[in-house]
Each structure stands twice: as C-alpha cells, then as structure tokens.
Design an enzyme around this catalytic site. Structure first.
Site, mmCIF file in Angstrom:
data_model
loop_
_atom_site.group_PDB
_atom_site.id
_atom_site.type_symbol
_atom_site.label_atom_id
_atom_site.label_comp_id
_atom_site.label_asym_id
_atom_site.label_seq_id
_atom_site.Cartn_x
_atom_site.Cartn_y
_atom_site.Cartn_z
ATOM 1 N N ALA A 148 -5.458 -34.767 -0.041
ATOM 2 C CA ALA A 148 -4.153 -34.969 -0.704
ATOM 3 C C ALA A 148 -3.811 -33.894 -1.735
ATOM 4 O O ALA A 148 -2.660 -33.769 -2.135
ATOM 5 C CB ALA A 148 -4.126 -36.345 -1.368
ATOM 6 N N THR A 163 -6.096 -31.208 11.182
ATOM 7 C CA THR A 163 -7.110 -30.207 10.815
ATOM 8 C C THR A 163 -7.428 -29.325 12.025
ATOM 9 O O THR A 163 -7.569 -29.832 13.140
ATOM 10 C CB THR A 163 -8.386 -30.932 10.323
ATOM 11 N N HIS A 218 -0.994 -15.752 10.038
ATOM 12 C CA HIS A 218 -1.067 -16.809 9.019
ATOM 13 C C HIS A 218 -1.421 -16.205 7.663
ATOM 14 O O HIS A 218 -1.901 -15.074 7.586
ATOM 15 C CB HIS A 218 -2.124 -17.861 9.394
ATOM 16 N N LYS A 250 -6.152 -18.816 5.123
ATOM 17 C CA LYS A 250 -6.593 -19.547 6.329
ATOM 18 C C LYS A 250 -7.988 -19.069 6.735
ATOM 19 O O LYS A 250 -8.239 -17.870 6.801
ATOM 20 C CB LYS A 250 -5.590 -19.350 7.472
ATOM 21 N N THR A 274 -3.299 -23.490 16.971
ATOM 22 C CA THR A 274 -2.115 -23.435 17.839
ATOM 23 C C THR A 274 -2.283 -22.373 18.919
ATOM 24 O O THR A 274 -1.948 -22.614 20.084
ATOM 25 C CB THR A 274 -0.863 -23.129 16.989
HETATM 26 P P1 NAD Z 1 -5.987 -26.541 1.893
HETATM 27 O O1 NAD Z 1 -7.286 -25.826 1.712
HETATM 28 O O2 NAD Z 1 -4.831 -26.168 1.038
HETATM 29 O O3 NAD Z 1 -6.229 -28.135 1.720
HETATM 30 C C1 NAD Z 1 -7.327 -28.829 2.241
HETATM 31 C C2 NAD Z 1 -7.690 -29.950 1.264
HETATM 32 O O4 NAD Z 1 -8.703 -30.752 1.880
HETATM 33 C C3 NAD Z 1 -8.267 -29.402 -0.055
HETATM 34 O O5 NAD Z 1 -7.599 -30.012 -1.160
HETATM 35 C C4 NAD Z 1 -9.731 -29.797 0.008
HETATM 36 O O6 NAD Z 1 -10.291 -30.081 -1.268
HETATM 37 C C5 NAD Z 1 -9.671 -31.055 0.893
HETATM 38 N N1 NAD Z 1 -10.942 -31.352 1.557
HETATM 39 C C6 NAD Z 1 -11.782 -30.492 2.136
HETATM 40 N N2 NAD Z 1 -12.851 -31.134 2.635
HETATM 41 C C7 NAD Z 1 -12.669 -32.437 2.343
HETATM 42 C C8 NAD Z 1 -13.439 -33.615 2.586
HETATM 43 N N3 NAD Z 1 -14.622 -33.554 3.198
HETATM 44 N N4 NAD Z 1 -12.950 -34.814 2.170
HETATM 45 C C9 NAD Z 1 -11.757 -34.891 1.524
HETATM 46 N N5 NAD Z 1 -10.995 -33.794 1.250
HETATM 47 C C10 NAD Z 1 -11.453 -32.597 1.660
HETATM 48 O O7 NAD Z 1 -5.629 -26.405 3.436
HETATM 49 P P2 NAD Z 1 -4.232 -26.702 4.174
HETATM 50 O O8 NAD Z 1 -3.417 -25.459 4.259
HETATM 51 O O9 NAD Z 1 -3.618 -27.932 3.609
HETATM 52 O O10 NAD Z 1 -4.746 -26.992 5.650
HETATM 53 C C11 NAD Z 1 -5.675 -28.018 5.937
HETATM 54 C C12 NAD Z 1 -5.943 -28.041 7.424
HETATM 55 O O11 NAD Z 1 -4.744 -28.346 8.133
HETATM 56 C C13 NAD Z 1 -6.428 -26.689 7.994
HETATM 57 O O12 NAD Z 1 -7.361 -26.948 9.026
HETATM 58 C C14 NAD Z 1 -5.158 -26.089 8.580
HETATM 59 O O13 NAD Z 1 -5.390 -25.145 9.595
HETATM 60 C C15 NAD Z 1 -4.499 -27.334 9.116
HETATM 61 N N6 NAD Z 1 -3.050 -27.251 9.330
HETATM 62 C C16 NAD Z 1 -2.580 -27.898 10.412
HETATM 63 C C17 NAD Z 1 -1.227 -27.920 10.658
HETATM 64 C C18 NAD Z 1 -0.703 -28.718 11.838
HETATM 65 O O14 NAD Z 1 0.521 -28.737 12.091
HETATM 66 N N7 NAD Z 1 -1.579 -29.395 12.577
HETATM 67 C C19 NAD Z 1 -0.343 -27.255 9.799
HETATM 68 C C20 NAD Z 1 -0.864 -26.596 8.683
HETATM 69 C C21 NAD Z 1 -2.230 -26.607 8.441
#
Ligand code: NAD
Length: 261
Positions: free
Chosen positions: A9, A95, A150, A154, A161
C-alpha cells in the site's frame, strides 16, 4: 461495498489504488499492508497516497476484507496468497517478475479462492495482445521484435507485459516463448534466425510503461505501440478486476474481463 485490502500500500501502485478506491462508492478500504520491516507501518495510508487521513494505518497484517490487491514483489505475492487464503478472500495480483513457482501457487490457490492475475491491467494492452497474436498467425514468416521502456526503478526485465505479448505470439505460432526468444543481442551472432522474437528493455527516468511491437515483413513494416500515460490506468484496471473476481472461485486474466468485438 467490497472491502479491499491493499498489499504494497505504500508503493507507487499501492498508493494509486488507495487514492482511486477511496473516491469510489463500490469500495471500502479495510486494510493497507506493507512488509513487517517497512518504515511506513503505522502511517495512515491516505497520507501516503496524498489524499489526507482515512483512518487506515499501514499494517503488516489484515483481516475482514473481501479482495486483496497485490502490487509488490514475487516474494510478496507468495505472502499475499497466504493472506487471501487465510481470509477466504479473492486475490488480484499485478506483481510482475513471477516465475513458475509463483504462478503454480496462484493456480493452486484458485481452487479455493478467486485469483485474478494480470501483468498489465490496461484494457488497451489486452486488445493489443489479441491483435499481435492475430498478426503473428496471419504473417507466419514475419520477423517480430518487442521493445519496452520503463522507469529507472523497475527491477525486472523484460517487463511482464513484454513477456505476455511474446507468449501470445509464441502461442499463435504453436511453440513456447523460451524456445524462440532472444533477450537482447550483443556480438557477432550471425544472421537472425527466422521465427525468432527479439525482446529488448529500455530503463530510464520516469517512463511509466511503453511497448512497441514491430512486425518486419518484406516490403512493409507494421508497428503497434502502446504508451501508459499514468499509473491510474493500471490502478483502475485492478479495481475493475476486484469487482469482477469478488465472490468467484477460479483463475482469471484480462481476457476474461474484456469483451473483444
Ligand atoms: P514499488 O516498489 O513502488 O512498490 C512496491 C511496494 O510493495 C513497496 O511499498 C514495498 O515495500 C512493498 N512490498 C514489497 N515486498 C512486500 C511484502 N513481502 N509484503 C508487503 N509489502 C511488500 O513498486 P510498484 O511500481 O508499485 O510496482 C509493484 C509491482 O507491480 C511490480 O512488480 C511492478 O512491475 C508491478 N506493476 C504491475 C502493473 C500491472 O498493470 N499489472 C502496473 C505497474 C506495476
């Protein structure tokens, strides 16, 4: 109202999900979860999402929710699966970087709860995935290259994708992506083998997510390009997936959510 828990979050995606869900009557934010060692534990998730306090502090656990939305890391996704199972709640995961063991865990969980997985929650990308599959079938001899870009933070490459698009093309050609993918090129590799799919990753700045799929044919080139303008594209898609999967059991993907015409 769907009671949501948001896993990750405090992250870039998690904060956008908090922000959009808080303005949407279909949802109540029941919990906001982070890693147990996160500095953000105890801070109101609304503050982190820049919408003001909403009375939901970041915690390392959650209960009393219907759908868990996970945007973390592959290890985080494994814990998210456990949390969703313990609570009999559905799981939406965006994720990326998931490997076979994570996908198997998601599929196994989907025998008991609803699981929605998307490497990209954009409807546009879901349609692009169908179109590239069709083009690969229609032009079996075309040379196909995928180039994605990206932001510099990242960690996984190529993007989930790009892999999904590559898998769709491989499927259309009746093989596995691993058999035909070239992940970048360097050195004197000889001529390009026919049937190969080149996949290339650019990393830099704040780029939200761009995918270009090039079909190089004799005498003509077809280029399909998708650009995400902001992260609300993915956050709103994840919320639509939450509505879709709430109360269901089974494994779902974007192709189950969109209607193609
Ligand atoms: P980010 O690093 O900004 O956020 C990830 C968050 O998850 C961090 O706050 C971190 O502390 C937390 N986290 C990590 N491990 C954890 C755990 N074990 N338990 C609880 N919290 C945990 O990353 P982001 O840009 O928000 O992206 C997160 C993921 O989503 C990446 O894998 C990214 O590639 C993916 N993503 C997917 C889409 C989609 O459309 N499917 C779009 C954007 C990003």
């Amino acid at each position: 109202m769907i009671r949501l828990a948001i896993y990750g979050a405090a992250g870039k995606m998690g904060t956008r999900v908090v922000s959009l869900a808080s303005k949407d009557d279909r949802f109540e934010i029941a919990a906001a979860v982070e890693r147990p060692d996160s500095q953000k534990i105890g801070i109101d998730c609304g503050i982190l999402a820049e919408i003001g306090e909403i009375g939901v502090p970041i915690s390392d656990s959650a209960s009393g929710f219907d759908v868990l939305i996970d945007f973390t890391t592959p290890i985080g996704t494994l814990s998210a699966i456990e949390l969703a199972l313990e609570n009999g709640a559905a799981l939406v995961t965006g994720t990326t970087g998931l490997e076979e063991e994570h996908i198997s865990a998601l599929k196994e969980a989907s025998n008991k709860i609803g699981v929605f997985r998307a490497s990209n929650f954009s409807r546009g990308i879901a349609v692009v995935a169908e179109v590239v599959g069709q083009l690969a079938k229609t032009f079996p001899d075309t040379d196909i290259e995928i180039v994605e870009a990206h932001h510099r933070l990242k960690t996984d490459s190529p993007s989930g994708t790009a892999l999904t698009l590559g898998e769709r093309i491989a499927e259309a050609r009746g093989c596995e992506l691993a058999e035909i993918a070239a992940f970048g090129r360097h050195g004197n590799l000889g001529q390009r083998p026919s049937g190969q799919i080149g996949i290339h990753a650019i990393r830099g700045g704040d780029i939200i997510g761009e995918h270009r799929i090039v079909f190089a044919l004799p005498h003509e080139t077809i280029i399909i390009e998708h650009r995400a303008i902001d992260r609300d594209l993915f956050a709103s898609g994840a919320l639509e997936a939450a509505v879709f999967v709430n109360g269901k059991i089974g494994y779902f993907e974007m192709k189950d959510l969109i209607e193609l015409h």
